[in-house]
Enzyme design. Structure first.
Site, short mmCIF file in Angstrom:
data_model
loop_
_atom_site.label_atom_id
_atom_site.label_comp_id
_atom_site.label_asym_id
_atom_site.label_seq_id
_atom_site.Cartn_x
_atom_site.Cartn_y
_atom_site.Cartn_z
CB SER A 145 -1.85 -63.61 10.84
OG SER A 145 -1.05 -63.78 9.68
CE1 TYR A 158 -3.85 -58.88 8.65
CE2 TYR A 158 -1.80 -60.10 8.49
CZ TYR A 158 -3.18 -60.08 8.52
OH TYR A 158 -3.89 -61.26 8.43
N1 LIG Z 1 -6.53 -65.09 4.24
C1 LIG Z 1 -5.38 -65.26 4.84
O1 LIG Z 1 -4.40 -65.67 4.21
C2 LIG Z 1 -5.24 -64.98 6.31
C3 LIG Z 1 -4.07 -65.40 6.95
C4 LIG Z 1 -3.91 -65.16 8.31
C5 LIG Z 1 -4.90 -64.53 9.02
N2 LIG Z 1 -6.03 -64.12 8.38
C6 LIG Z 1 -7.04 -63.44 9.18
O2 LIG Z 1 -8.28 -64.08 9.02
C7 LIG Z 1 -9.32 -63.15 9.32
C8 LIG Z 1 -10.39 -63.25 8.24
O3 LIG Z 1 -9.85 -62.82 7.01
P1 LIG Z 1 -10.19 -63.52 5.61
O4 LIG Z 1 -8.91 -63.96 5.04
O5 LIG Z 1 -11.28 -64.49 5.80
O6 LIG Z 1 -10.62 -62.27 4.74
P2 LIG Z 1 -12.03 -61.56 4.54
O7 LIG Z 1 -11.69 -60.21 4.02
O8 LIG Z 1 -12.93 -62.44 3.78
O9 LIG Z 1 -12.61 -61.46 6.02
C9 LIG Z 1 -12.51 -60.34 6.85
C10 LIG Z 1 -13.88 -60.05 7.38
O10 LIG Z 1 -13.79 -59.04 8.40
C11 LIG Z 1 -14.81 -58.08 8.14
N3 LIG Z 1 -14.40 -56.78 8.71
C12 LIG Z 1 -13.39 -55.97 8.32
N4 LIG Z 1 -13.36 -54.87 9.08
C13 LIG Z 1 -14.37 -54.99 9.97
C14 LIG Z 1 -14.87 -54.17 11.02
N5 LIG Z 1 -14.30 -52.98 11.30
N6 LIG Z 1 -15.92 -54.60 11.74
C15 LIG Z 1 -16.51 -55.79 11.47
N7 LIG Z 1 -16.11 -56.60 10.48
C16 LIG Z 1 -15.05 -56.20 9.74
C17 LIG Z 1 -14.92 -58.03 6.62
O11 LIG Z 1 -16.12 -57.45 6.18
C18 LIG Z 1 -14.80 -59.51 6.29
O12 LIG Z 1 -16.06 -60.15 6.38
C19 LIG Z 1 -8.66 -61.78 9.43
O13 LIG Z 1 -8.49 -61.44 10.79
C20 LIG Z 1 -7.32 -62.02 8.77
O14 LIG Z 1 -6.35 -61.12 9.23
C21 LIG Z 1 -6.24 -64.33 7.05
#
Ligand SMILES: NC(=O)c1ccc[n+]([C@@H]2O[C@H](COP(=O)([O-])OP(=O)(O)OC[C@H]3O[C@@H](n4cnc5c(N)ncnc54)[C@H](O)[C@@H]3O)[C@@H](O)[C@H]2O)c1
Length: 254
Positions: A145, A158
């Protein structure tokens, strides 16, 4: 699918039931990859696999919690049993944890946020790398991120976890560079997914703030991050390893 940038490659996506993980699973499948989708929630993961099959791709769902070593080991073993090898892995599962400044962050929130976002990525890499070493190569992309590059107020665990993911990515990239394994990270800016939607619900000023701070004036889409993941998985990025690729609409350029 027998054509595409990733034709016949066997890949794994954690957290593939929603957001960036689902978009990446669909994009990888569109390029011809066979995709093992993992996550804790069966219904959402099965739905991603079904979307791929409906588009004539190959996919399966394997439940696993990335914080549990035995489940991660079994996940990699099941993907290999089904597809014969593991060419690529997108370690994407993550959680934002609770919003609380450093002094107010609970120990429970710290342990859970570091556990999923940092230990979870390491555990996945541990078993993926073992398989990639056995077969003589592979590609790993970790979802970090922009919070791993700069501080994010109210998200100490985080930010620390995501900074850790970037350093883990670089370290492993050096360790395995001569063994046919490339390891990179993506650093998304703010992207419209269930994670940011949940935050926006509790913080009505979030979207107006994004429009102000994001140079492009909007949130990113999961598909825009998925496109970077596809590139890092493909031969087009064959000289790229140990890199943290920012996909953020210019946020970090400021
Ligand atoms: N959305 C944003 O703005 C953003 C920005 C930077 C980084 N990210 C990163 O992108 C990745 C995906 O996030 P997203 O934004 O798509 O949100 P999201 O909540 O849709 O996706 C996260 C996924 O991880 C799964 N998950 C959580 N804990 C888990 C575990 N212990 N074991 C297995 N699966 C687990 C959830 O069920 C979900 O499907 C994350 O690592 C997040 O930190 C997101």
């Amino acid at each position: 699918m027998s054509s595409g940038l990733l034709a016949q490659r066997a890949v794994l996506v954690t957290g593939g039931g929603s957001g960036i993980g689902r978009a990446a699973a669909l994009a990888l499948a569109r390029e011809g990859a066979k995709v093992a989708i993992s996550g804790r929630r069966r219904a959402e993961g099965e739905e991603t696999a079904n979307l791929i099959r409906q588009a004539h791709g190959e996919a399966m769902f394997v439940p696993a919690d990335v914080t549990r070593a035995a489940e991660v080991e079994a996940l990699v073993a099941k993907a290999v049993a089904a597809y014969g090898r593991l060419d690529g892995a997108f370690n994407n599962a993550g959680t934002s944890g609770e919003t609380a400044r450093t002094a107010e962050c609970s120990e429970e929130n710290w342990d859970r946020t570091i556990g999923v976002n940092l230990k979870g990525v390491w555990l996945c890499m541990k078993y993926e790398l073992a398989q990639m070493l056995r077969q003589g190569g592979g590609v790993i992309v970790n979802n970090a991120s922009v919070a791993g590059l700069v501080g994010l107020r109210g998200q100490p665990a985080y930010s620390a976890a995501k900074g850790g993911v970037i350093q883990l990515t670089k370290t492993a990239a050096l360790e395995y560079a001569r063994m046919g394994i490339r390891i990179n990270a993506v650093c998304p800016g703010f992207v419209a997914t269930p994670m940011t939607e949940a935050y926006a619900r509790d913080h009505p000023d979030f979207e107006p703030w994004i429009r102000k701070v994001e140079p492009v004036g909007r949130l990113g889409t999961p598909e825009e991050v998925a496109a970077a993941v596809v590139w890092l998985f493909s031969e087009a990025s064959s000289f790229v390893t140990g890199h943290a690729l920012v996909v953020d609409g210019g946020l970090m350029a400021q």
